[in-house]
Design a protein around this motif. Structure first.
Motif, PDB file in Angstrom:
ATOM      1  N   THR A  34       0.844  -1.189   0.000  1.00  0.00           N
ATOM      2  CA  THR A  34       0.000   0.000   0.000  1.00  0.00           C
ATOM      3  C   THR A  34       0.882   1.242   0.000  1.00  0.00           C
ATOM      4  N   ALA A  35       0.639   2.151  -0.940  1.00  0.00           N
ATOM      5  CA  ALA A  35       1.403   3.395  -1.039  1.00  0.00           C
ATOM      6  C   ALA A  35       0.649   4.514  -0.335  1.00  0.00           C
ATOM      7  N   PHE A  78       0.147   9.633  -5.088  1.00  0.00           N
ATOM      8  CA  PHE A  78       0.644   8.397  -5.691  1.00  0.00           C
ATOM      9  C   PHE A  78       0.250   8.363  -7.158  1.00  0.00           C
ATOM     10  N   THR A  82      -3.606   1.595  -8.874  1.00  0.00           N
ATOM     11  CA  THR A  82      -4.299   1.679  -7.585  1.00  0.00           C
ATOM     12  C   THR A  82      -3.280   1.766  -6.455  1.00  0.00           C
ATOM     13  N   ASN A  83      -3.643   2.457  -5.372  1.00  0.00           N
ATOM     14  CA  ASN A  83      -2.710   2.636  -4.258  1.00  0.00           C
ATOM     15  C   ASN A  83      -2.318   1.317  -3.617  1.00  0.00           C
ATOM     16  N   SER A  84      -3.264   0.394  -3.503  1.00  0.00           N
ATOM     17  CA  SER A  84      -3.013  -0.875  -2.829  1.00  0.00           C
ATOM     18  C   SER A  84      -3.070  -2.013  -3.844  1.00  0.00           C
ATOM     19  N   PHE A  91       5.652   8.390  -7.308  1.00  0.00           N
ATOM     20  CA  PHE A  91       4.859   9.471  -6.729  1.00  0.00           C
ATOM     21  C   PHE A  91       5.052  10.725  -7.569  1.00  0.00           C
TER      22      PHE A  91
END
Length: 324
Positions: free
Chosen positions: A93-94, A102, A115-117, A161
């Motif tokens: 997860t970011a 992100f 997607t972040n995760s 990022f």
């Protein structure tokens, strides 16, 4: 009686071995077992687009995750996971720090996720699996565990990022305006259009984007913004031609004058039999041009005024008569 029981047990064992495909090595045949993968393995997560971070912007959890270690010098996270199953997996997860967002995950095989995760499968995710048993020369075989990896295998991923906002610095000279102007903030991935408007009598000479000319355009749009930019417009006065019509006199060279500028008074032209009477705004020589106060706002022609020369003839006669 006991012999019959032994025979029955032997026949039962043979049927059992045949039914479950168990291999008994004969004639000194050897059985090669595949050594299972290590108990644990490491996965590397790189970070891009951020200033140096003292703590990891990436967290790992779930599945076969065991532990992780953040290296602030190299800005990378090492994830240790249990690797004694066919398809180990864990979640990344970011979490973007303040002022950043992100953007995407880029795997070492070129795969991109946004997607972040995400769930990571280091050994692939489809096809293959454990081969629970195998026949050798059509004979019965032991249950030999084998691990076959399929799909795409990865060993690292980069978390990308980006700044959440970027600045476009827009400027124009004194001959016009640019809107919006100054330092303009735009969100990551956003767009912004700038309009350049010259003052009266001025024109756009050139527009530079990050120091590179894009021509004399009156509008410019930044799209899908992912960096800071500069936009500068050069706006210069229009230039006009002043033509001198000497109306029969000697030739006078034309002049190029900027909008609002003054005409430089030329040397007087010459015409035989006439005296030069100045420059006028129309051929009929009604309104004189004032070189001290009049300014140029368009292409113009100035006309020479001529005054015909006059001469005196003095006539005389003696006392005995007259002259007329």
């Amino acid at each position: 009686m006991w012999k019959k029981k032994v025979v029955k047990i032997f026949i039962f064992l043979l049927l059992f071995l045949f039914a479950f495909n168990v291999y008994l090595p004969f004639n000194n045949e050897s059985v090669n077992a595949i050594i299972p993968p290590p108990t644990t393995a490491n996965y590397t997560v790189y970070v891009s687009g951020l200033p140096s971070q003292s703590s990891s912007p990436i967290s790992a959890s779930g599945g076969d995750y065991k532990s992780s270690s953040w290296n602030s010098s190299s800005q990378q996270l090492t994830v240790t996971y249990n690797n004694f199953v066919v398809y180990p997996s864990f979640t990344l997860t970011a979490v973007a720090p303040s002022g950043y967002i992100f953007s995407q995950w880029v795997f070492d095989n070129g795969t991109i996720l946004t997607t972040n995760s995400i769930t990571v499968y280091p050994n692939g995710t489809s096809g293959g699996g454990e081969i629970a048993s195998a026949k050798r020369n059509n004979k019965m075989s032991f249950l030999l565990p084998q691990t076959v990896y399929a799909g795409t295998v990865t060993s690292s991923v980069t978390a990308v990022f980006a700044s959440s906002t970027y600045t476009i610095t827009a400027s124009a000279g004194t001959g016009g305006t640019i809107s919006p102007s100054g330092a303009v903030s735009v969100n990551y991935g956003g767009s912004k259009t700038f309009t350049i408007t010259p003052n009266t009598g001025y024109g756009i000479s050139n527009v530079l984007v990050d120091g590179v000319s894009v021509g004399a355009v009156s509008t410019y749009t930044f799209s899908n913004l992912n960096a800071n930019h500069t936009l500068s417009a050069t706006i210069d006065p229009n230039t006009y031609t002043v033509t001198f019509n000497s109306q029969g006199g000697s030739s006078v060279s034309s002049q190029v004058v900027s909008y609002g500028g003054k005409v430089t008074q030329p040397s007087d032209p010459i015409r035989t039999g006439y005296t030069f009477g100045g420059w006028y705004k129309e051929s009929g020589c009604i309104n004189a041009w004032n070189f001290s106060t009049d300014t140029v706002t368009s292409n113009i022609t100035l006309y020479a005024k001529w005054i015909i020369n006059t001469y005196t003839i003095t006539a005389s006669a003696g006392t005995g008569g007259s002259i007329s």
